[in-house]
Design a protein around this motif. Structure first.
Motif, PDB file in Angstrom:
ATOM      1  N   GLY A 344       0.825  -1.204   0.000  1.00  0.00           N
ATOM      2  CA  GLY A 344       0.000   0.000   0.000  1.00  0.00           C
ATOM      3  C   GLY A 344       0.861   1.256   0.000  1.00  0.00           C
ATOM      4  N   TRP A 345       0.187   2.375  -0.053  1.00  0.00           N
ATOM      5  CA  TRP A 345       0.883   3.658  -0.110  1.00  0.00           C
ATOM      6  C   TRP A 345       1.303   4.081   1.287  1.00  0.00           C
ATOM      7  N   MET A 346       2.615   4.320   1.457  1.00  0.00           N
ATOM      8  CA  MET A 346       3.146   4.610   2.785  1.00  0.00           C
ATOM      9  C   MET A 346       3.367   6.106   2.976  1.00  0.00           C
ATOM     10  N   LYS A 347       3.538   6.462   4.218  1.00  0.00           N
ATOM     11  CA  LYS A 347       3.773   7.876   4.543  1.00  0.00           C
ATOM     12  C   LYS A 347       4.999   8.399   3.780  1.00  0.00           C
ATOM     13  N   GLY A 348       4.819   9.459   3.054  1.00  0.00           N
ATOM     14  CA  GLY A 348       5.927  10.112   2.363  1.00  0.00           C
ATOM     15  C   GLY A 348       6.383   9.431   1.085  1.00  0.00           C
ATOM     16  N   SER A 349       5.688   8.351   0.663  1.00  0.00           N
ATOM     17  CA  SER A 349       6.127   7.626  -0.535  1.00  0.00           C
ATOM     18  C   SER A 349       6.096   8.507  -1.779  1.00  0.00           C
ATOM     19  N   GLU A 350       7.067   8.239  -2.668  1.00  0.00           N
ATOM     20  CA  GLU A 350       7.044   8.864  -3.991  1.00  0.00           C
ATOM     21  C   GLU A 350       7.336   7.772  -4.986  1.00  0.00           C
ATOM     22  N   ASP A 351       6.374   7.405  -5.764  1.00  0.00           N
ATOM     23  CA  ASP A 351       6.508   6.285  -6.696  1.00  0.00           C
ATOM     24  C   ASP A 351       7.102   5.072  -5.975  1.00  0.00           C
ATOM     25  N   ASP A 352       8.309   4.643  -6.419  1.00  0.00           N
ATOM     26  CA  ASP A 352       8.888   3.442  -5.817  1.00  0.00           C
ATOM     27  C   ASP A 352       9.718   3.737  -4.571  1.00  0.00           C
ATOM     28  N   ILE A 353       9.812   4.966  -4.223  1.00  0.00           N
ATOM     29  CA  ILE A 353      10.679   5.316  -3.099  1.00  0.00           C
ATOM     30  C   ILE A 353       9.862   5.399  -1.819  1.00  0.00           C
ATOM     31  N   MET A 354      10.251   4.605  -0.862  1.00  0.00           N
ATOM     32  CA  MET A 354       9.512   4.616   0.398  1.00  0.00           C
ATOM     33  C   MET A 354      10.468   4.443   1.571  1.00  0.00           C
ATOM     34  N   TRP A 355       9.994   4.826   2.734  1.00  0.00           N
ATOM     35  CA  TRP A 355      10.791   4.700   3.951  1.00  0.00           C
ATOM     36  C   TRP A 355      10.600   3.317   4.534  1.00  0.00           C
ATOM     37  N   MET A 356      11.702   2.635   4.757  1.00  0.00           N
ATOM     38  CA  MET A 356      11.635   1.335   5.423  1.00  0.00           C
ATOM     39  C   MET A 356      12.273   1.458   6.793  1.00  0.00           C
ATOM     40  N   SER A 357      11.512   1.049   7.780  1.00  0.00           N
ATOM     41  CA  SER A 357      11.975   1.163   9.154  1.00  0.00           C
ATOM     42  C   SER A 357      13.316   0.442   9.317  1.00  0.00           C
ATOM     43  N   GLY A 358      14.311   1.139   9.851  1.00  0.00           N
ATOM     44  CA  GLY A 358      15.623   0.533  10.069  1.00  0.00           C
ATOM     45  C   GLY A 358      16.539   0.608   8.867  1.00  0.00           C
ATOM     46  N   MET A 359      15.983   0.864   7.689  1.00  0.00           N
ATOM     47  CA  MET A 359      16.791   0.907   6.469  1.00  0.00           C
ATOM     48  C   MET A 359      16.884   2.304   5.884  1.00  0.00           C
ATOM     49  N   GLY A 360      15.878   3.083   6.121  1.00  0.00           N
ATOM     50  CA  GLY A 360      15.833   4.406   5.519  1.00  0.00           C
ATOM     51  C   GLY A 360      15.062   4.398   4.222  1.00  0.00           C
ATOM     52  N   TRP A 361      15.316   5.385   3.386  1.00  0.00           N
ATOM     53  CA  TRP A 361      14.597   5.489   2.121  1.00  0.00           C
ATOM     54  C   TRP A 361      15.134   4.463   1.137  1.00  0.00           C
ATOM     55  N   MET A 362      14.265   3.698   0.548  1.00  0.00           N
ATOM     56  CA  MET A 362      14.665   2.673  -0.402  1.00  0.00           C
ATOM     57  C   MET A 362      13.874   2.858  -1.693  1.00  0.00           C
ATOM     58  N   ASP A 363      14.527   2.484  -2.789  1.00  0.00           N
ATOM     59  CA  ASP A 363      13.839   2.492  -4.081  1.00  0.00           C
ATOM     60  C   ASP A 363      13.474   1.051  -4.410  1.00  0.00           C
ATOM     61  N   MET A 364      12.204   0.754  -4.418  1.00  0.00           N
ATOM     62  CA  MET A 364      11.793  -0.638  -4.596  1.00  0.00           C
ATOM     63  C   MET A 364      11.984  -1.132  -6.022  1.00  0.00           C
ATOM     64  N   SER A 365      12.255  -0.225  -6.947  1.00  0.00           N
ATOM     65  CA  SER A 365      12.462  -0.671  -8.327  1.00  0.00           C
ATOM     66  C   SER A 365      13.933  -0.956  -8.601  1.00  0.00           C
ATOM     67  N   ALA A 366      14.795  -0.669  -7.641  1.00  0.00           N
ATOM     68  CA  ALA A 366      16.234  -0.773  -7.890  1.00  0.00           C
ATOM     69  C   ALA A 366      16.880  -1.772  -6.938  1.00  0.00           C
ATOM     70  N   CYS A 367      18.053  -2.213  -7.363  1.00  0.00           N
ATOM     71  CA  CYS A 367      18.833  -3.109  -6.518  1.00  0.00           C
ATOM     72  C   CYS A 367      19.218  -2.367  -5.230  1.00  0.00           C
ATOM     73  N   SER A 368      19.011  -3.016  -4.117  1.00  0.00           N
ATOM     74  CA  SER A 368      19.294  -2.357  -2.838  1.00  0.00           C
ATOM     75  C   SER A 368      20.789  -2.155  -2.629  1.00  0.00           C
ATOM     76  N   HIS A 369      21.606  -2.873  -3.405  1.00  0.00           N
ATOM     77  CA  HIS A 369      23.047  -2.780  -3.202  1.00  0.00           C
ATOM     78  C   HIS A 369      23.713  -1.835  -4.189  1.00  0.00           C
ATOM     79  N   CYS A 370      23.301  -1.914  -5.474  1.00  0.00           N
ATOM     80  CA  CYS A 370      24.010  -1.109  -6.474  1.00  0.00           C
ATOM     81  C   CYS A 370      23.137   0.005  -7.057  1.00  0.00           C
ATOM     82  N   SER A 371      21.888   0.073  -6.629  1.00  0.00           N
ATOM     83  CA  SER A 371      20.958   1.141  -7.043  1.00  0.00           C
ATOM     84  C   SER A 371      20.627   1.118  -8.533  1.00  0.00           C
ATOM     85  N   ILE A 372      21.016   0.067  -9.241  1.00  0.00           N
ATOM     86  CA  ILE A 372      20.652  -0.063 -10.657  1.00  0.00           C
ATOM     87  C   ILE A 372      19.272  -0.710 -10.720  1.00  0.00           C
TER      88      ILE A 372
END
Lengths: 518, 254
Positions: A344-372
């Protein structure tokens, strides 16, 4: 390859855009001041006097969860917590929640029952007052258990299991108590005048609840398309994490979301992932309502019914995932991150970018390690589970190096050349890996990260690797690596990695120093 | 024989698991029902062995098998067979086949009890049986304190073709009590007790009063084991009493 490179550049550009927002205040919903009003179209069953017990779908896989005994017992114990807390709240014993009730629940979580627990029997006073709510909970919990049973059943192929999960969803959805599988705006659902009361006043018990919501959601990637024999060993890692850490966390920003814990499952079965998140949000709403001393008994009854109404499938008939036009930040806002329909849509989300508790802002469309950006279609790359989170990565190198940056044990689940054989790698505290596939061989020819899903791969046999190399001659001089050789490599944090540096939308203060927002 | 054992083994293993120790049903192991049906679409087998002792004659052994099906929400139907063997007569009786219907009218809401009724029809398949045995039972279940519950069952029995010296109508009542044992540390067993009074079928005989004590224990996610003992503690106008009745049973859902 060009396409991948182009995608990478696009992703970096889009991340750059995202970073431009740093410093901007992310718009979260403001807390509402008025209590929600009773809708006119409340379903009639809410006033029905029957107990309306429903049996689960008869099938050969039922109770296959017991094939993973430690996991089964932990899951059975989760039935106790909410029931005991609700019973205490409706009996006027809220003052004992953080002490006596916490200790009692915690004892059960540590000394788990060997069989499922009848939640209604543990909370009889609550059941007499809120029996209609129990119908919603029971039915959703049945879906929880049966989906797990399907995955833990040894007699079927992955394709048979996936078809059965779809049938289970149809079986579940046919009842009026079914929770919607549409993504919901979590920020909206947590914006009522009573919202956050429980987690604020009873952080320890709320920690337990969110801890076992973690367990109830993290297990799906442990099971989904994983051979049955390889499921229990993963629970050795996840179960230890659950008991040592996850149950006692009181600093989560928000409840664990299914797509955060089991992204592969949530991508494949978004309706179920959404239903579980909506169920857990209903739990949070009910906690908050019951914990609100200013509300009268009649107001609590009314607000619980309204909370049920909000998440029922019948409330959202003919609505579609992703749809929000003119309905943003409302009950009928069904936006989701474009690359993750099971969220679902989370607080402050922008498209694929959302805040994950303990991880910070993450882009769900990209690799969490290399950001590609993640490659389209299969193979889908890998996931890494460590320190309570599960992240999607493009390739095995990203998985290994990301796990290597993280203290403690880790699990990598990765695609191989054989779409029916998932590689499961489990590390010990020292980073020594074991594999579920004997003779697994790796190809790794370190190069440009946007192409890493091409040059970092796993193969079930040497012959399969050689076949791949013959089709991709650029790797003809690359030495196949066994597990030990592959595990010894580490290329550190890639230069393509981009941190999204924005403030926590839930709390003031800097983002966490490690994790995706490291 | 091997094949028979294999088939029964397969049957048991495929059934071997959701009857609920909290959901109390007549015969398992005492005489009272709670006001809740089995779940919609649930299928259950209940197996029971019983031993009735009597002062004036030898014991009677019973073996009851009942199949239940959750026909609709709050409603179930059942069919039961209970062959018996009388040691004093040294012969068995196939017994009447009983067909039952249970309807849960309402759950317990606030201070109002849960209410249900059941209707059972006994077909005259047993030795010397005539007419239909009809039973209408009204059931109420209400909390007593936090976890304990009391259950009131009121019975009206009728035989459509009573034998000479037999009553056409009899009445009975059972006051049941159930208490989960082990809360808040274990959640798998329920203590049950009852006090029953039943009018004798024989004209001229009065009422028999009895007490019972039993335990229902969840042995797997789908199976419950039960054990109980009942004793007739008084009778009026010479009605026959059973000093001790043992019952042991196993219920499985699938």
């Amino acid at each position: 390859m060009k396409a991948i490179t182009l995608l990478g550049i696009t992703a970096i550009a889009s991340l750059g855009l995202a970073q431009d927002h740093s410093g901007h205040q992310m718009a979260g919903m403001k807390k509402q001041t008025e209590l929600p009003a009773m809708p006119r179209d409340m379903p009639a069953w809410l006033a029905a006097p029957g107990a309306d017990h429903l049996f689960y779908k008869a099938a050969p896989y039922n109770w296959a969860i017991n094939r993973i005994p430690k996991f089964a017992k932990d899951m059975y114990a989760t039935g106790v917590g909410h029931a005991m807390a609700y019973e205490a709240l409706v009996r006027g014993e809220a003052s004992t929640l953080e002490t006596k009730t916490f200790d009692t629940i915690n004892w059960v979580l540590k000394n788990q029952p060997a069989m499922p627990v009848d939640e209604g029997a543990i909370s009889p006073t609550f059941l007499r007052k809120y029996g209609y709510l129990e119908k919603v909970f029971d039915w959703a919990h049945t879906l929880h258990f049966q989906t797990i049973d399907v995955f833990a059943h040894p007699g079927w192929t992955d394709e048979q299991k996936e078809k059965e999960i779809e049938r289970l969803w149809a079986f579940y959805e046919a009842q009026p108590y079914a929770i919607t599988g549409l993504p919901m705006n979590m920020d909206y659902l947590d914006s009522f005048s009573y919202s956050m009361k429980f987690r604020t006043d009873y952080p320890k018990v709320n920690g337990l609840f969110w801890g076992y919501h973690w367990l109830q959601t993290v297990n799906y990637d442990m099971l989904y398309r994983v051979p049955v024999k390889d499921q229990a060993p993963q629970y050795e890692v996840l179960g230890a994490r659950y008991h040592e850490t996850e149950l006692y966390k009181t600093d989560r920003d928000f409840m664990p979301m299914t797509a955060e814990m089991s992204p592969r499952f949530a991508k494949r079965f978004p309706q179920i992932a959404n239903a579980f998140d909506n169920l857990h949000m209903l739990h949070d709403n009910v906690n908050d309502i019951l914990a609100q001393p200013q509300l009268t008994e009649a107001q609590k009854q009314e607000q619980v019914k309204i909370a049920i109404y909000r998440v029922l499938a019948t409330t959202h008939i003919s609505e579609t995932p992703g749809e929000s036009e003119g309905k943003e930040n409302s009950l009928h806002d069904h936006r989701h991150p474009p690359s993750m329909p099971g969220m679902g849509w989370m607080k402050g989300s922008e498209d694929d970018i959302m805040w994950m508790s303990g991880m910070g802002w993450m882009d769900m469309s990209a690799c969490s390690h290399c950001s590609i950006p993640m490659p389209e279609g299969n193979p889908w790359g890998a996931t890494v589970s460590a320190e309570g989170w599960t992240m999607m990565v493009r390739c095995l190198m990203c998985a290994r190096d990301m796990a290597g940056e993280t203290p403690g044990r880790a699990i990598i689940r990765a695609a191989t050349n054989d779409p029916n054989r998932l590689l499961v790698l489990i590390s010990d505290e020292e980073g020594n890996w074991t594999s579920n596939i004997d003779g697994i061989v790796f190809l790794e020819k370190y190069g440009e990260h946007p192409e890493c899903s091409g040059w970092s791969r796993a193969f079930t046999t040497l012959a399969a690797l050689e076949k791949y190399v013959s089709e991709n001659p650029e790797y003809k001089d690359t030495k196949p690596l066994n597990l030990a050789e592959w595990a010894a490599l580490n290329h550190g944090t890639p230069d393509t990695y981009r941190k999204i540096d924005k403030p926590n939308p839930y709390k003031p203060g800097p983002p966490p120093a490690k994790g995706g927002g490291r | 024989m091997r094949r028979l054992l294999l088939i029964s083994g397969l049957l048991l293993s495929s059934l071997a698991f959701a009857s609920d120790h909290n959901n109390i049903e007549a015969g398992r192991p005492l005489r009272f029902d709670d006001a809740y049906s089995i779940a919609f679409r649930e299928r259950a087998f209940e197996f029971g062995l019983s031993l009735d002792t009597f002062r004036r004659r030898g014991p009677t052994y019973g073996n009851k098998t009942e199949f239940k099906y959750g026909l609709a929400k709050n409603q179930d139907i059942s069919v039961a067979f209970e062959p018996t063997y009388s040691s004093s007569e040294r012969r068995g009786d196939i017994g009447n086949v009983e067909i039952g219907y249970f309807n849960g009218l309402r759950r317990e809401i606030d201070n109002s009890p849960a209410l249900a009724y059941r209707v059972d029809v006994g077909l005259p398949t047993g030795r010397g049986a005539k007419g239909l045995d009809l039973r209408f039972r009204g059931i109420a279940t209400k909390a007593l304190g936090q976890y304990d519950k009391v259950h009131l069952n009121l019975d009206l029995n009728m035989n459509t073709n009573p034998g000479p010296g037999e009553r056409r109508h009899t009445v009975g009542a059972v006051l049941g009590y159930s208490k989960p044992l082990g809360y808040p540390r274990r959640f798998d067993q329920t203590l049950v007790a009852d006090f029953a009074i039943q009018q004798s079928k024989n004209e001229g005989d009065g009422f028999v009063g009895s007490v019972g004590l039993g335990l229902r224990r969840q042995v797997s996610p789908r199976a419950v084991f039960d054990i109980g003992i009942t004793s007739d503690i008084f009778s009026t106008k010479g009605a026959e009493r059973s000093p001790v009745r043992f019952a042991i049973g196993y219920s499985v859902s699938f």
